[in-house]
Design a protein around this motif. Structure first.
Motif, mmCIF file in Angstrom:
data_model
loop_
_atom_site.group_PDB
_atom_site.id
_atom_site.type_symbol
_atom_site.label_atom_id
_atom_site.label_comp_id
_atom_site.label_asym_id
_atom_site.label_seq_id
_atom_site.Cartn_x
_atom_site.Cartn_y
_atom_site.Cartn_z
ATOM 1 N N ASP A 205 0.832 -1.208 0.000
ATOM 2 C CA ASP A 205 0.000 0.000 0.000
ATOM 3 C C ASP A 205 0.863 1.252 0.000
ATOM 4 O OD1 ASP A 205 -2.204 -1.632 0.050
ATOM 5 O OD2 ASP A 205 -2.593 -1.378 2.191
ATOM 6 N N TRP A 206 1.934 1.212 0.808
ATOM 7 C CA TRP A 206 2.838 2.363 0.855
ATOM 8 C C TRP A 206 3.521 2.591 -0.487
ATOM 9 C CZ3 TRP A 206 8.412 1.751 0.995
ATOM 10 C CH2 TRP A 206 9.074 2.980 0.992
ATOM 11 N N LEU A 207 3.941 1.516 -1.144
ATOM 12 C CA LEU A 207 4.560 1.655 -2.457
ATOM 13 C C LEU A 207 3.576 2.223 -3.471
ATOM 14 C CD1 LEU A 207 6.689 -1.618 -2.679
ATOM 15 C CD2 LEU A 207 7.532 0.726 -2.451
ATOM 16 N N ASP A 208 2.320 1.752 -3.418
ATOM 17 C CA ASP A 208 1.291 2.308 -4.305
ATOM 18 C C ASP A 208 1.194 3.822 -4.120
ATOM 19 O OD1 ASP A 208 0.631 -0.160 -5.370
ATOM 20 O OD2 ASP A 208 -1.056 -0.485 -4.005
ATOM 21 N N GLU A 209 1.146 4.237 -2.866
ATOM 22 C CA GLU A 209 1.016 5.661 -2.564
ATOM 23 C C GLU A 209 2.262 6.441 -2.988
ATOM 24 O OE1 GLU A 209 0.347 8.571 1.340
ATOM 25 O OE2 GLU A 209 0.264 6.387 1.527
ATOM 26 N N SER A 210 3.443 5.871 -2.721
ATOM 27 C CA SER A 210 4.693 6.563 -3.013
ATOM 28 C C SER A 210 4.920 6.738 -4.513
ATOM 29 C CB SER A 210 5.870 5.796 -2.409
ATOM 30 O OG SER A 210 5.748 5.712 -1.005
ATOM 31 N N LEU A 211 4.426 5.788 -5.308
ATOM 32 C CA LEU A 211 4.691 5.800 -6.740
ATOM 33 C C LEU A 211 3.550 6.386 -7.562
ATOM 34 C CD1 LEU A 211 6.197 2.215 -7.047
ATOM 35 C CD2 LEU A 211 7.458 4.368 -6.989
ATOM 36 N N ALA A 212 2.425 6.685 -6.925
ATOM 37 C CA ALA A 212 1.220 7.066 -7.662
ATOM 38 C C ALA A 212 1.461 8.255 -8.583
ATOM 39 C CB ALA A 212 0.081 7.371 -6.686
ATOM 40 N N ARG A 213 2.074 9.311 -8.074
ATOM 41 C CA ARG A 213 2.266 10.499 -8.893
ATOM 42 C C ARG A 213 3.209 10.237 -10.056
ATOM 43 N NH1 ARG A 213 4.485 16.246 -6.663
ATOM 44 N NH2 ARG A 213 6.540 15.366 -7.102
ATOM 45 N N SER A 214 4.313 9.553 -9.782
ATOM 46 C CA SER A 214 5.292 9.289 -10.835
ATOM 47 C C SER A 214 4.720 8.398 -11.921
ATOM 48 C CB SER A 214 6.546 8.637 -10.225
ATOM 49 O OG SER A 214 7.127 9.485 -9.262
ATOM 50 N N VAL A 215 3.956 7.379 -11.519
ATOM 51 C CA VAL A 215 3.331 6.484 -12.496
ATOM 52 C C VAL A 215 2.320 7.246 -13.347
ATOM 53 C CG1 VAL A 215 1.812 4.490 -12.738
ATOM 54 C CG2 VAL A 215 3.744 4.394 -11.157
ATOM 55 N N ALA A 216 1.563 8.143 -12.710
ATOM 56 C CA ALA A 216 0.570 8.927 -13.450
ATOM 57 C C ALA A 216 1.241 9.861 -14.461
ATOM 58 C CB ALA A 216 -0.292 9.730 -12.481
ATOM 59 N N LEU A 217 2.382 10.423 -14.085
ATOM 60 C CA LEU A 217 3.102 11.326 -14.983
ATOM 61 C C LEU A 217 3.762 10.585 -16.138
ATOM 62 C CD1 LEU A 217 4.805 13.704 -12.377
ATOM 63 C CD2 LEU A 217 2.994 14.315 -14.002
ATOM 64 N N HIS A 218 4.126 9.326 -15.906
ATOM 65 C CA HIS A 218 4.841 8.550 -16.925
ATOM 66 C C HIS A 218 4.200 7.165 -17.059
ATOM 67 C CE1 HIS A 218 7.907 11.677 -16.825
ATOM 68 N NE2 HIS A 218 7.928 11.557 -15.514
ATOM 69 N N PRO A 219 2.982 7.108 -17.569
ATOM 70 C CA PRO A 219 2.247 5.833 -17.590
ATOM 71 C C PRO A 219 2.853 4.783 -18.512
ATOM 72 C CG PRO A 219 1.068 7.525 -18.825
ATOM 73 C CD PRO A 219 2.192 8.215 -18.126
ATOM 74 N N ASP A 220 3.695 5.178 -19.453
ATOM 75 C CA ASP A 220 4.276 4.227 -20.394
ATOM 76 C C ASP A 220 5.573 3.590 -19.893
ATOM 77 O OD1 ASP A 220 2.222 4.704 -22.214
ATOM 78 O OD2 ASP A 220 3.293 6.389 -23.137
ATOM 79 N N VAL A 221 6.061 4.015 -18.746
ATOM 80 C CA VAL A 221 7.309 3.463 -18.209
ATOM 81 C C VAL A 221 7.018 2.119 -17.533
ATOM 82 C CG1 VAL A 221 9.129 3.773 -16.484
ATOM 83 C CG2 VAL A 221 8.408 5.699 -17.916
ATOM 84 N N PRO A 222 7.646 1.041 -17.975
ATOM 85 C CA PRO A 222 7.452 -0.249 -17.292
ATOM 86 C C PRO A 222 7.953 -0.176 -15.847
ATOM 87 C CG PRO A 222 8.530 -0.542 -19.425
ATOM 88 C CD PRO A 222 8.553 0.932 -19.130
#
Length: 286
Positions: A205-222
């Motif tokens: 859950d913490w990883l989901d929260e920590s990475l949410a913004r970065s994943v949203a900004l770069h959705p194509d990054v594996p």
């Protein structure tokens, strides 16, 4: 004009590797590159030679040769990059930290000696601890534009910190066409099976929260996650084998002599098998 990258050089092989890395990065970003050479040692060395003819002129000429060589190297290898250079007669740490106030990143070479370059130079280590922008320490190994691992490793240590390191890692991966391997070391020793399961879920859950913004900004990054039991040190070293870049948030500690890096960052700068990025972060909240 966009914010420049700054690369420190003294003409050594390590410094030239840093110049090459910085030039490749500036070309991808479409930003200018500023080459900086700073040294007080030449002043001290020449002052011990009272019979030397015009030591100041010799010192200035040698410094200009260093930056001119770096500029020419960039122009030949990355002709699209706008490059400038400056010589500053002062401590290189002070010069590079000062330059970090107005830089997208500061790039320096490692000063390895001994067993396979395991020991980092004091300038690189101190700049990584004190700079106000991300610091890239280019370690010997695969060239920045050579095919290889195609992964950026992101070490995430603890909650309660800004996502600066994650944002930087994902932005670099997107720029280069890499993926991101997220590494977190968690100690679950002595827990019951039920508590162990709850702890694992809390980490996810913490990883989901920590990475949410970065994943949203770069959705194509594996993205791939590596959550391992035990200490961060061996987990990061293992994940960094074959990687292009290891990104860590700076855990700076108060010290009368200035900010100091935490033990994991310090160890990775000395031992990582790839180039390392140290990204300043601030605690969130109180």
């Amino acid at each position: 004009m966009s914010t420049p990258l700054v690369v420190g050089t003294d003409g050594s092989d390590d410094a030239l590797r840093a110049v090459d890395w910085a030039a490749a990065e500036a070309a991808l970003r479409g930003c200018p590159l500023h080459v900086l050479h700073a040294s007080l040692w030449e002043s001290y060395a020449n002052s011990a030679l009272p019979g030397a003819r015009n030591p100041q002129a010799r010192r200035d000429a040698a410094a200009q040769d260093v930056v001119a060589g770096a500029e020419e190297r960039v122009r030949l290898r990355r002709p699209a990059v706008t490059v400038s250079a400056v010589v500053r007669e002062e401590d290189p740490v002070y010069a590079l930290v000062d330059a970090s106030d107005h830089a997208a990143m500061v790039v320096v070479g490692s000063r390895g000696h001994g067993l396979a370059g395991m020991v980092l130079g004091s300038v690189s280590l101190t700049v990584a601890a004190r700079a106000h922008c991300p610091v890239i320490v280019v370690r010997p190994g695969r060239a920045s534009d050579e095919a290889g691992g195609q992964w950026v490793v992101l070490g995430l240590a603890e909650p309660g910190r800004t996502p600066a390191a994650a944002d930087f890692a994902f932005a670099e991966a997107a720029l280069h066409g890499y993926g991101v391997t997220v590494v977190h070391a968690a100690v679950h020793a002595g827990l019951s099976a039920e508590r162990h399961a709850r702890r694992e879920q809390a980490v996810e859950d913490w990883l989901d929260e920590s990475l949410a913004r970065s994943v949203a900004l770069h959705p194509d990054v594996p993205v791939r996650r590596v959550v391992v039991p035990g200490r961060a040190h061996p987990a990061l070293l293992g994940a960094a084998k074959g990687a292009e870049l290891l990104v860590l948030g700076a855990r700076r500690r108060s010290n009368p002599l200035g900010p100091q890096l935490g033990p994991v960052n310090h160890a990775m700068l000395h031992q990582a098998p790839c180039t390392v990025a140290i990204v300043p972060v601030q605690p969130t909240g109180g």
